[in-house]
Design a protein around this motif. Structure first.
Motif, PDB file in Angstrom:
ATOM      1  N   SER A 132       0.823  -1.286  -0.150  1.00 42.45           N
ATOM      2  CA  SER A 132       0.101  -0.046  -0.013  1.00 42.45           C
ATOM      3  C   SER A 132       0.715   1.315   0.110  1.00 42.45           C
ATOM      4  CB  SER A 132      -0.996   0.080   1.178  1.00 42.45           C
ATOM      5  OG  SER A 132      -0.136  -0.177   2.506  1.00 42.45           O
ATOM      6  N   ALA A 133       2.041   1.104   0.843  1.00 44.60           N
ATOM      7  CA  ALA A 133       2.925   2.422   0.685  1.00 44.60           C
ATOM      8  C   ALA A 133       3.552   2.632  -0.839  1.00 44.60           C
ATOM      9  CB  ALA A 133       4.049   2.199   1.625  1.00 44.60           C
ATOM     10  N   GLU A 134       3.989   1.345  -1.423  1.00 43.87           N
ATOM     11  CA  GLU A 134       4.420   1.841  -2.702  1.00 43.87           C
ATOM     12  C   GLU A 134       3.336   1.912  -3.724  1.00 43.87           C
ATOM     13  OE1 GLU A 134       5.716  -2.096  -3.384  1.00 43.87           O
ATOM     14  OE2 GLU A 134       7.837  -1.873  -2.768  1.00 43.87           O
ATOM     15  N   ARG A 135       2.302   1.473  -3.548  1.00 43.44           N
ATOM     16  CA  ARG A 135       1.050   2.263  -4.532  1.00 43.44           C
ATOM     17  C   ARG A 135       0.993   3.718  -4.297  1.00 43.44           C
ATOM     18  NH1 ARG A 135      -1.167  -2.887  -3.100  1.00 43.44           N
ATOM     19  NH2 ARG A 135      -2.628  -1.801  -1.840  1.00 43.44           N
ATOM     20  N   LYS A 136       0.878   4.392  -3.101  1.00 39.67           N
ATOM     21  CA  LYS A 136       0.746   5.568  -2.868  1.00 39.67           C
ATOM     22  C   LYS A 136       1.800   6.315  -3.123  1.00 39.67           C
ATOM     23  CE  LYS A 136       0.139   8.440   1.594  1.00 39.67           C
ATOM     24  NZ  LYS A 136       0.038   8.535   2.934  1.00 39.67           N
ATOM     25  N   ALA A 137       3.173   5.955  -3.026  1.00 37.43           N
ATOM     26  CA  ALA A 137       4.124   6.508  -3.662  1.00 37.43           C
ATOM     27  C   ALA A 137       3.852   6.752  -5.230  1.00 37.43           C
ATOM     28  CB  ALA A 137       5.529   5.748  -3.324  1.00 37.43           C
TER      29      ALA A 137
ATOM     30  N   ARG B 186      -2.240  -7.601  -8.459  1.00 36.75           N
ATOM     31  CA  ARG B 186      -1.607  -6.635  -7.412  1.00 36.75           C
ATOM     32  C   ARG B 186      -1.433  -5.155  -7.826  1.00 36.75           C
ATOM     33  NH1 ARG B 186       2.249 -10.702  -6.612  1.00 36.75           N
ATOM     34  NH2 ARG B 186       3.642  -9.665  -7.790  1.00 36.75           N
ATOM     35  N   ALA B 187      -1.275  -4.933  -9.036  1.00 28.90           N
ATOM     36  CA  ALA B 187      -1.842  -3.478  -9.716  1.00 28.90           C
ATOM     37  C   ALA B 187      -2.739  -3.047 -10.335  1.00 28.90           C
ATOM     38  CB  ALA B 187      -0.333  -3.498 -10.774  1.00 28.90           C
ATOM     39  N   LYS B 188      -3.746  -3.535  -9.572  1.00 29.73           N
ATOM     40  CA  LYS B 188      -5.120  -3.269 -10.469  1.00 29.73           C
ATOM     41  C   LYS B 188      -5.571  -1.932 -10.227  1.00 29.73           C
ATOM     42  CE  LYS B 188      -8.119  -6.440  -9.649  1.00 29.73           C
ATOM     43  NZ  LYS B 188      -9.265  -7.463  -8.816  1.00 29.73           N
ATOM     44  N   SER B 189      -5.279  -1.395  -8.863  1.00 29.67           N
ATOM     45  CA  SER B 189      -5.482   0.008  -8.693  1.00 29.67           C
ATOM     46  C   SER B 189      -4.900   0.992  -9.717  1.00 29.67           C
ATOM     47  CB  SER B 189      -5.493   0.368  -7.279  1.00 29.67           C
ATOM     48  OG  SER B 189      -4.101   0.229  -6.835  1.00 29.67           O
ATOM     49  N   ILE B 190      -3.650   0.734  -9.606  1.00 26.94           N
ATOM     50  CA  ILE B 190      -2.840   1.623 -10.631  1.00 26.94           C
ATOM     51  C   ILE B 190      -3.185   1.609 -12.061  1.00 26.94           C
ATOM     52  CG2 ILE B 190      -0.391   2.125 -11.339  1.00 26.94           C
ATOM     53  CD1 ILE B 190      -0.734   2.690  -8.590  1.00 26.94           C
ATOM     54  N   LEU B 191      -3.508   0.238 -12.737  1.00 26.06           N
ATOM     55  CA  LEU B 191      -3.955   0.095 -13.635  1.00 26.06           C
ATOM     56  C   LEU B 191      -5.162   0.670 -14.161  1.00 26.06           C
ATOM     57  CD1 LEU B 191      -2.887  -3.684 -14.286  1.00 26.06           C
ATOM     58  CD2 LEU B 191      -1.827  -1.756 -15.457  1.00 26.06           C
ATOM     59  N   ALA B 192      -6.208   0.677 -13.257  1.00 25.15           N
ATOM     60  CA  ALA B 192      -7.428   1.557 -13.182  1.00 25.15           C
ATOM     61  C   ALA B 192      -7.450   2.782 -13.720  1.00 25.15           C
ATOM     62  CB  ALA B 192      -8.268   1.006 -12.096  1.00 25.15           C
TER      63      ALA B 192
END
Length: 398
Positions: free
Chosen positions: A111-116, A155-161
């Motif tokens: 979650s920290a990496e996705r936030k970054a 795992r990257a679903k939120s970024i891909l969206a």
């Protein structure tokens, strides 16, 4: 930006004659390796906390690649790195066609990496996601299975969206084929964005202040409409895919039934005979059931006839009494009183006469039908005797 374009050999949209790419990602993501793979050059090296710009010819077109310094978590990224990321857009004027977000295969993407990722990407403005493609990178000797790829995408679903589900898997080392596939996807994204590029935020804000308010609102309205249409088409495509999947699932039992039927025709005679016996038994059961239904029907009719016949006689008597009363009323009250019993007697006699005639006609029809059945049975017996083996032998002897 107007430029002469040539058709794409891969069958996609025609490519840009010059292509400007911007590489983004955390520290150690492999951005420099990706730049070397794209340009086919080994002298591409990073400059610590500085952006690096290199240019080369790839598949007959000029490609500019800007490598940015890697970031850490939101808390530990220095102000200098943030400023370099903001300034990276100005190194490939008038702006990059595509932002390649480099993510190593196997990265847990906490979650920290996705936030970054979200924080540092939006340093270039919220518009940057329209030009972004996620680039999953793996080494040539580390072959990833389809299961691992699906897990990584999940795992990257939120970024891909946020970037319209645009992504590509790049094995650093198998460059020729995969780089051409990557360029085809980038060209498709450029075509989807109507050949626009990411304008630096400084220029964008300057355009916003100098542009008339009506034009700005109109442009925003069209951008919102474009985003809604894209989302609508994606939703409709997903619904069609779900309908196709449901249709295939419904057709599978029918195909299995057809296969089972075709295989039953190839069964041995003993098995087929058993099936025929079962079908014959089922037919007998159906016949018996029909006979039972016919019996119930006849019983119900007899019950109805038992109660209806007296009711008909009573109704006939009442009608006769009324008619006698009306006829006798011409001679006064005494005539009406005499007319009632006379009307009843006449009506009852008429009803019994009609019933007798109907019974006689029914008996005659039953008798005729019985005689026809008897004659038919006699003819069948005669035919059987003539066709029997004994009669044939008798004919031969004669």
């Amino acid at each position: 930006m107007a430029s002469e374009r040539s058709p794409n050999v891969h069958g996609g949209p025609p490519p840009q004659c010059d292509l400007r790419l911007l590489l983004l990602g955390r520290v150690g993501a492999g951005k420099s390796t990706v730049a070397k793979t794209i340009l086919g050059r080994d002298n591409f090296r990073s400059e610590g906390g500085m952006c690096v710009k290199k240019q080369g010819e790839v598949a007959g077109r000029t490609v500019t690649v800007v490598d940015t310094p890697g970031w850490n978590t939101v808390k530990y990224t220095s102000t200098h790195i943030k400023q370099e990321i903001k300034n990276s857009v100005t190194l490939c004027p008038p702006g990059p066609h595509a932002l390649l977000l480099v993510v190593p295969m196997g990265d847990p993407l906490s979650s920290a990496e996705r936030k970054a990722i979200r924080y540092h990407m939006e340093l270039l403005s919220g518009r940057a996601w329209r030009f972004t493609m996620v680039l999953f990178v793996s080494e040539a000797e580390e072959k990833c299975t389809s299961i691992e790829q699906n897990q990584m995408i999940d795992r990257a679903k939120s970024i891909l969206a946020k970037c319209g589900d645009r992504h590509h898997l790049l094995d650093c080392g198998n460059s020729p084929t995969q780089i051409s596939e990557l360029l085809v996807k980038i060209d498709a994204m450029v075509e989807e964005n109507c050949e626009e590029f990411l304008i630096p935020q400084v220029y964008y804000e300057l355009m916003e202040t100098t542009m008339p308010r009506e034009v700005t609102e109109l442009r925003r309205m069209y951008e919102d409409r474009e985003d809604r249409l894209k989302q609508k088409y994606k939703t409709e495509l997903k619904e069609k895919e779900d309908e196709l999947k449901k249709y295939r699932e419904e057709e599978k039992p029918k195909e299995r039934l057809m296969k089972r039927t075709s295989s039953s025709q190839l069964l041995p005679p003993s098995i087929s005979t058993e099936k025929q016996d079962r079908s014959v038994m089922a037919d007998h059961q159906k016949v018996d059931l029909q006979a039972v239904k016919q019996g119930y029907r006849e019983e119900a009719l007899s019950v109805v006839g038992h109660y209806v016949k007296p009711l008909i006689v009573i109704m006939t008597a009442v009608v006769g009494a009324l008619m006698g009363a009306v006829a006798g009323a011409q001679h006064g009250t005494l005539g009406a009183c005499i007319g009632i019993p006379i009307g009843i007697i006449l009506a009852v006699l008429v009803s019994y006469a009609v019933r007798g005639a109907a019974t006689a006609a029914r008996d005659i029809s039953i008798k005729v039908k019985a005689e026809e059945n008897e004659s038919q049975r006699r003819e069948e017996r005669a035919d059987f005797f003539l066709d029997s083996p004994k009669s044939k032998r008798f004919d031969k002897d004669q």
